[in-house]
Design an enzyme around this catalytic site. Structure first.
Site: not given
Ligand code: M6R
Length: 607
Positions: A2, A27, A74, A98-99, A480, A484, A487, A503, A602
């Site tokens: 949020c 976000r 969110w 938010n929370g 990584e 990408k 997501e 394996h 985010k």
């Molecule tokens: O702000 P942060 O680096 O702590 O965030 C951690 C993860 O939430 C963040 O890296 C998330 O995995 C990304 N969407 C990856 O692209």
């Protein structure tokens, strides 16, 4: 997660709030809402869907005023819908939050018993009801908010207004909130700086338990007991333009292309090649000679940077490094020694799990160091030391430049520690710094030659499953790359250490399974070639990312992309760039919402 924004100033709040909501979109959210206060009357609108839908809905109304609150939601408690969207109201009280309020069911039952009627499924709705129920006993709006906050369990950043009172109250506990100090006595509260950076560069980052009471041109901050507290006013080196797309179709693409600049900014003023020295002015470290183990803890992409950090540190410092996912670390009662150093890594500095891990470590009296991008964030404030990555605002949900700058910081930190531990001499440091300095230019050459990646993306975007394989320091690189892809394109991608293929994952390989290999000329090169042979023998497709233009397998595979050579420790920074681009192009060609992929936020500020 949020996003909150609130305004009290001279101008009409409506446009300012809608603009800030647009800047908070990154976000992640599913609905949005706004409340405008004018001469004691509050008018409210909420919509499921995009901020543009909300803006359109209130366009015709024309209601405006000098104060207001707005929110992007969110969903946590209750499905995405108009009735669950914020602001929530009770009697004359309006709240954005938010929370997570952990004791909301209990509070709701009590309030229902007192005759309160609820209209949403959210935890938030108890807050305005609670404040309304405490008004007469507390004797003032401010007093009622304070009493209500004391009764909440869980996390909150809230903005509260009341009909008939020219006061905006903001408060926080474990969720981020700042107050921007604008021109002409205007005050803007927001979840993060990029939301309001176009209006001010002067911020007060509220701390847990702070309550900011904003009246026309006036700000007072107290704690939950009502005692006044003083908070520093800070500026960030970010401009409004840095949080714009700057001609790119998506923030993610802009941020991929910004990496040469971002890494240069991360290095600037910190490396002295001739002297073989690394400087971190803001660093506060314990007695390094006593450190027997280093921990690196983070989530998501930042965790992948830690996995690379482990290789960089162990190969050069010969100190054992343990990496952990923050959400695991905090619950597994890790065996920590008082002399261990714990490095917490986060782009946002607001990730709830990483902050909880940091608190656990601090409780046990260990030294904490943050590697963080956002100035003034909770992690950067609460750790004993901080190294900023200086990547500039990262708006795309898929982290890109944050990752490569985090790895750059790990590399610099390794040199810094190596010199102090006498495991690296000045010649070693000079050589390593020299290699690091070349990285921005090398990334630029990758970006300049990247058009073929879009073709590879187009040829492969119809596949529904991908396997990513790499070894050693490039195992995290493929983790990584796969993250990408999944997501932003919603294509299933799984990453394995290449040696693990036989394996289990080998069972998946057939002509419908493209395998992405990262295989530079390092000590595992020949082994990875054998893995490629095994894939080809089963009709799998091979997409290879390497630093070897004459790769042994070059003529027999389906796609080849060559990155410049570097030393082992820095290769992932180069190899990851084409993987970021391939994921971006597949998602873009598939027409997904690249910067705000479904279900993702985010900055994950709740557990
Ligand atoms: O702000 P942060 O680096 O702590 O965030 C951690 C993860 O939430 C963040 O890296 C998330 O995995 C990304 N969407 C990856 O692209």
């Amino acid at each position: 997660m949020c996003g909150i924004v609130g305004y009290r100033g001279r101008e009409g709040a409506r446009e300012i709030l809608i603009d800030a909501l647009r800047r908070l979109e990154y976000r992640g959210y599913d609905s949005a809402g706004i409340a405008i206060w004018n001469k004691g009357t509050v008018r409210l609108a909420r919509r499921q869907g995009k901020v543009s839908d909300l803006a359109e809905a209130i366009e015709a109304d024309g209601f405006d005023g000098p104060m207001g609150l707005a929110h992007t939601r969110w969903a946590t408690h209750g499905v995405p819908s108009e009735r669950n969207a914020h602001p929530h109201t009770a009697a004359d009280i309006t709240v954005v939050h938010n929370g997570i309020i952990e004791n909301y069911l209990e509070l709701k039952e009590t309030l229902k018993g007192q005759g309160h009627t609820f209209t949403s499924d959210t935890d938030t709705e108890v807050i305005p009801h609670l404040i309304a129920s405490l008004l007469s006993k507390a004797g003032s709006f401010e007093g009622a908010v304070r009493s209500a906050l004391r009764m909440l369990k869980g996390s909150y950043a809230v903005g509260v207004i009341r009909e008939g009172e020219d006061i905006l109250i903001a408060a926080k506990k474990e969720s981020p909130l700042l107050v921007g100090l604008g021109e002409d006595g205007e005050h803007i509260i927001a979840s993060d700086a990029p939301a309001i950076i176009n209006r001010t560069n002067r911020f007060i980052f509220l701390e847990d338990g702070d309550i900011a009471v904003i009246r026309k041109g006036d700000l007072k901050i107290t704690n939950l007991d009502g005692d006044e507290v003083t908070r520093e006013v800070r500026s960030v080196q970010w401009s409004g333009a840095m949080a714009e797309k700057g001609g790119y179709r998506h923030f993610m693409l802009k941020e991929i292309f910004e990496q040469p600049r971002a890494i240069s900014d991360t290095l600037i003023g910190r490396i002295e090649e001739e002297e073989g020295e690394v400087f971190f002015e803001e660093l506060d470290l314990p007695d390094i000679a006593k450190v027997r183990k280093i921990w690196m803890v983070a989530c998501g992409t930042s965790y992948h940077a830690c996995l690379i950090g482990k290789h960089i540190f162990e190969a050069n410092l010969r100190i054992p490094v343990e990496t952990d996912i923050a959400s695991e670390f905090r619950y597994r009662d890790p065996i920590l020694d008082r002399n261990d150093l714990v490095i917490l890594v986060s782009q946002s500095g607001e990730t709830a799990d990483t902050i909880a891990a940091m608190k656990e470590v601090k409780k046990r009296g260990l030294h904490t160091l943050a590697i963080c991008n956002v100035l003034g964030s909770t992690l950067s404030r609460e750790c004993d030391g901080v190294i900023y990555t200086h990547a500039g605002p990262e708006i795309g949900v898929a982290s890109t430049k944050a990752f490569t700058t985090q790895v750059s910081v790990f590399f610099m930190l390794m040199i810094y520690l190596g010199k102090r531990l006498n495991v690296l001499d000045s010649d070693d440091a000079r050589r390593l710094i020299g290699e690091l300095r070349k990285i921005p230019h090398k990334i630029q050459t990758i970006l300049d030659a990247s058009s073929s990646i879009e073709d590879t993306a187009r040829e492969n975007m119809h596949y529904r499953h991908f396997l990513y394989l790499g070894r050693g320091i490039n195992f995290p690189t493929v983790l990584e790359g796969a993250l990408k892809l999944k997501e932003i394109s919603y294509i299933h991608a799984e990453a394995y250490a290449a040696g693990e293929m036989k394996h289990g994952p080998i069972a998946l390989i057939d002509e419908n399974m493209p395998i992405v290999f990262v295989s530079p000329r390092d000590q595992t090169y020949k082994k990875t070639c054998s893995n490629m042979e095994e894939v080809l023998a089963r009709n799998g497709k091979v997409l290879l990312f390497t630093d070897d233009a004459r790769h042994d397998m070059a003529k027999r595979i389906d796609a080849l992309f060559v990155v410049p050579e570097s030393i082992y420790e820095l290769q992932p920074i180069l190899s990851v760039v084409p993987l970021q681009l391939m994921a971006y192009h597949m998602a873009n060609l598939l027409g997904t919402d690249v910067d705000q992929p479904r279900n993702l936020a985010k900055s994950v500020t709740v557990e």
